[in-house]
Write a protein that holds these residues in place. Structure first.
Motif, PDB file in Angstrom:
ATOM      1  N   SER A 142       4.205  16.100  -2.270  1.00 30.07           N
ATOM      2  CA  SER A 142       3.467  15.360  -1.237  1.00 30.07           C
ATOM      3  C   SER A 142       4.283  15.165   0.029  1.00 30.07           C
ATOM      4  CB  SER A 142       3.064  13.978  -1.772  1.00 30.07           C
ATOM      5  OG  SER A 142       2.336  14.089  -2.965  1.00 30.07           O
ATOM      6  N   GLU A 143       3.555  15.138   1.137  1.00 32.12           N
ATOM      7  CA  GLU A 143       4.145  14.853   2.444  1.00 32.12           C
ATOM      8  C   GLU A 143       3.529  13.561   2.948  1.00 32.12           C
ATOM      9  OE1 GLU A 143       5.209  17.747   6.007  1.00 32.12           O
ATOM     10  OE2 GLU A 143       3.904  18.716   4.539  1.00 32.12           O
ATOM     11  N   TYR A 144       4.355  12.572   3.241  1.00 33.51           N
ATOM     12  CA  TYR A 144       3.875  11.268   3.705  1.00 33.51           C
ATOM     13  C   TYR A 144       4.146  11.127   5.207  1.00 33.51           C
ATOM     14  CZ  TYR A 144       3.603   9.836  -1.200  1.00 33.51           C
ATOM     15  OH  TYR A 144       3.283   9.745  -2.535  1.00 33.51           O
ATOM     16  N   TYR A 145       3.133  10.680   5.924  1.00 34.18           N
ATOM     17  CA  TYR A 145       3.269  10.390   7.355  1.00 34.18           C
ATOM     18  C   TYR A 145       3.101   8.878   7.511  1.00 34.18           C
ATOM     19  CZ  TYR A 145       2.768  15.395   8.021  1.00 34.18           C
ATOM     20  OH  TYR A 145       2.959  16.757   7.972  1.00 34.18           O
ATOM     21  N   ILE A 146       4.216   8.173   7.734  1.00 30.04           N
ATOM     22  CA  ILE A 146       4.162   6.722   7.869  1.00 30.04           C
ATOM     23  C   ILE A 146       4.113   6.402   9.361  1.00 30.04           C
ATOM     24  CG2 ILE A 146       5.305   4.543   7.319  1.00 30.04           C
ATOM     25  CD1 ILE A 146       6.616   6.187   4.955  1.00 30.04           C
ATOM     26  N   ILE A 187      -5.899   8.870   3.651  1.00 33.01           N
ATOM     27  CA  ILE A 187      -5.219   7.759   4.323  1.00 33.01           C
ATOM     28  C   ILE A 187      -5.111   6.628   3.304  1.00 33.01           C
ATOM     29  CG2 ILE A 187      -5.363   6.031   6.177  1.00 33.01           C
ATOM     30  CD1 ILE A 187      -7.156   8.066   7.712  1.00 33.01           C
ATOM     31  N   VAL A 188      -3.914   6.060   3.171  1.00 37.82           N
ATOM     32  CA  VAL A 188      -3.740   4.912   2.260  1.00 37.82           C
ATOM     33  C   VAL A 188      -3.286   3.724   3.100  1.00 37.82           C
ATOM     34  CG1 VAL A 188      -2.574   4.025   0.204  1.00 37.82           C
ATOM     35  CG2 VAL A 188      -3.044   6.478   0.388  1.00 37.82           C
ATOM     36  N   MET A 189      -4.002   2.602   2.963  1.00 36.74           N
ATOM     37  CA  MET A 189      -3.623   1.416   3.740  1.00 36.74           C
ATOM     38  C   MET A 189      -4.002   0.130   3.006  1.00 36.74           C
ATOM     39  SD  MET A 189      -6.339   2.006   6.871  1.00 36.74           S
ATOM     40  CE  MET A 189      -5.677   0.728   7.932  1.00 36.74           C
ATOM     41  N   GLY A 190      -3.393  -0.972   3.409  1.00 36.92           N
ATOM     42  CA  GLY A 190      -3.729  -2.267   2.816  1.00 36.92           C
ATOM     43  C   GLY A 190      -5.102  -2.715   3.295  1.00 36.92           C
ATOM     44  N   THR A 191      -5.768  -3.544   2.501  1.00 37.71           N
ATOM     45  CA  THR A 191      -7.092  -4.013   2.921  1.00 37.71           C
ATOM     46  C   THR A 191      -6.999  -4.968   4.101  1.00 37.71           C
ATOM     47  OG1 THR A 191      -6.978  -5.722   1.232  1.00 37.71           O
ATOM     48  CG2 THR A 191      -8.247  -3.774   0.691  1.00 37.71           C
ATOM     49  N   ALA A 221       0.841  -1.211   0.000  1.00 32.70           N
ATOM     50  CA  ALA A 221       0.000   0.000   0.000  1.00 32.70           C
ATOM     51  C   ALA A 221       0.874   1.259   0.000  1.00 32.70           C
ATOM     52  CB  ALA A 221      -0.927  -0.003   1.216  1.00 32.70           C
ATOM     53  N   THR A 222       1.981   1.206   0.738  1.00 31.68           N
ATOM     54  CA  THR A 222       2.912   2.343   0.790  1.00 31.68           C
ATOM     55  C   THR A 222       3.500   2.606  -0.593  1.00 31.68           C
ATOM     56  OG1 THR A 222       3.482   1.710   3.058  1.00 31.68           O
ATOM     57  CG2 THR A 222       4.973   3.254   1.970  1.00 31.68           C
ATOM     58  N   GLU A 223       3.928   1.547  -1.253  1.00 28.54           N
ATOM     59  CA  GLU A 223       4.522   1.688  -2.590  1.00 28.54           C
ATOM     60  C   GLU A 223       3.483   2.208  -3.590  1.00 28.54           C
ATOM     61  OE1 GLU A 223       6.330  -2.075  -3.491  1.00 28.54           O
ATOM     62  OE2 GLU A 223       7.899  -1.831  -1.981  1.00 28.54           O
ATOM     63  N   TYR A 224       2.239   1.747  -3.450  1.00 30.96           N
ATOM     64  CA  TYR A 224       1.160   2.215  -4.332  1.00 30.96           C
ATOM     65  C   TYR A 224       0.971   3.732  -4.148  1.00 30.96           C
ATOM     66  CZ  TYR A 224      -3.370   2.644  -6.646  1.00 30.96           C
ATOM     67  OH  TYR A 224      -4.386   3.036  -7.487  1.00 30.96           O
ATOM     68  N   ALA A 225       0.931   4.179  -2.900  1.00 32.58           N
ATOM     69  CA  ALA A 225       0.715   5.606  -2.601  1.00 32.58           C
ATOM     70  C   ALA A 225       1.830   6.475  -3.173  1.00 32.58           C
ATOM     71  CB  ALA A 225       0.617   5.809  -1.086  1.00 32.58           C
ATOM     72  N   ILE A 226       3.061   5.966  -3.109  1.00 31.96           N
ATOM     73  CA  ILE A 226       4.209   6.722  -3.629  1.00 31.96           C
ATOM     74  C   ILE A 226       4.122   6.849  -5.147  1.00 31.96           C
ATOM     75  CG2 ILE A 226       6.730   6.624  -3.921  1.00 31.96           C
ATOM     76  CD1 ILE A 226       6.668   5.330  -1.007  1.00 31.96           C
ATOM     77  N   ASP A 227       3.713   5.762  -5.804  1.00 28.12           N
ATOM     78  CA  ASP A 227       3.527   5.794  -7.264  1.00 28.12           C
ATOM     79  C   ASP A 227       2.363   6.693  -7.665  1.00 28.12           C
ATOM     80  OD1 ASP A 227       5.509   4.320  -8.499  1.00 28.12           O
ATOM     81  OD2 ASP A 227       4.564   2.403  -8.062  1.00 28.12           O
TER      82      ASP A 227
END
Length: 282
Positions: free
Chosen positions: A30-34, A112-116, A17-23
């Motif tokens: 963009s600012e990412y908060y992991i 918010i981006v996350m895996g299912t 999901a993280t890699e998808y969001a970056i692509d």
């Protein structure tokens, strides 16, 4: 500046999901908060709890969380050294839902981006319990990425609607800007026995058209009762890359989310799912 929150439990699904969001946001500043919320991990090992004090376990879990977040950050920067992107890592002694809520408010997060599914990875569920909680309770758009889904440019979007709710400008703008670099086609799907819209529906339809103006929009009406089946048929027949729905009081999506299990309605999604939250953000 696009602000994206990515909760992680360090599973393969979360990394995917993280890699998808970056692509997906590669063209945007963009600012990412992991974020990793580790409170549950402190109490997970009962054998350890019998041997060690809570303070010692907390220290160990906190240290492990920080180290894993730093490792993810290093990996991301190697995969995608994008000068438009900046990253923050957050390790929190908190529950995932509470920490996500807090960061959304404090940082004014856009999405918010996350895996299912996460570590538990129950194959019988479309959404894991954490994803479902965030979808239901955090007042922020959530993009859920299925397990093993490899990044595909979102060129064909399905957006089922009944045109009854007044949409949020900010959320439609997010969708518009997110998919317009890919020259996306958006199918607005209205499932109804009647093709005639009320004045209120026509107004909301015009608003959608205005806000999604950078994209090609198809306004479709399909006759039928079984909305889930019609959505699923459209996904398969039209090679849809992303499903978008709005979660609001008494909406179709709310009815799905508040079932004892979402899968009773056979919504086995194998494409990214964007839930817009039409509830007021404080």
């Amino acid at each position: 500046m696009r602000k994206i929150l990515i909760p992680t439990d360090f599973s393969e699904n979360a990394l995917n999901a993280t890699e998808y969001a970056i692509d997906l946001f590669k063209y945007e500043k963009s600012e990412y908060y992991i974020m990793h919320a580790y409170q549950d991990d402190i109490y997970a090992d009962e054998t350890l709890l019998e041997k060690e004090s809570i303070d010692n376990i907390t220290k160990l879990v906190s240290q492990k969380s920080s180290e894993k977040l730093k490792a993810i950050l290093k990996k991301i920067k190697n995969i995608s050294p994008n000068p438009r992107h900046t990253y923050h890592i957050i390790s929190a002694n908190n529950l995932l839902l509470d920490e996500a809520d807090k960061i959304v408010d404090e940082q004014n997060i856009d999405i918010i981006v996350m895996g299912t599914r996460g570590k538990t990875n129950d194959k019988n569920l479309t959404f894991g319990s954490h994803t479902l909680q965030v979808l239901k309770y955090v007042q922020c758009p959530v993009l859920a990425i299925p397990e093993n889904y490899k990044y595909t440019q979102p060129k064909h979007i399905l957006f089922p609607t009944d045109y009854m709710i007044p949409y949020k400008r900010r959320e439609l703008k997010l969708l518009c800007e997110m998919v317009s670099p890919y020259r996306a086609v958006i199918d607005m799907l209205y499932v109804s026995k009647s093709s005639k819209l009320s004045i209120r529906q026509e107004d909301n339809k015009s608003f959608i058209k205005e806000e999604l103006c950078k994209n090609t929009i198809n306004f479709k009406i399909e006759n039928g009762k079984h909305i889930i089946n019609i959505i699923y048929k459209n996904i398969k027949e039209n090679h849809i890359d992303m499903l978008v729905m709005v979660n609001t009081r008494h909406s179709f999506l709310e009815n799905i989310l508040y079932q004892s299990t979402i899968d009773e309605l056979s919504l086995h999604l194998d494409i990214p799912f964007l839930a817009l939250q039409n509830m007021r953000r404080n």
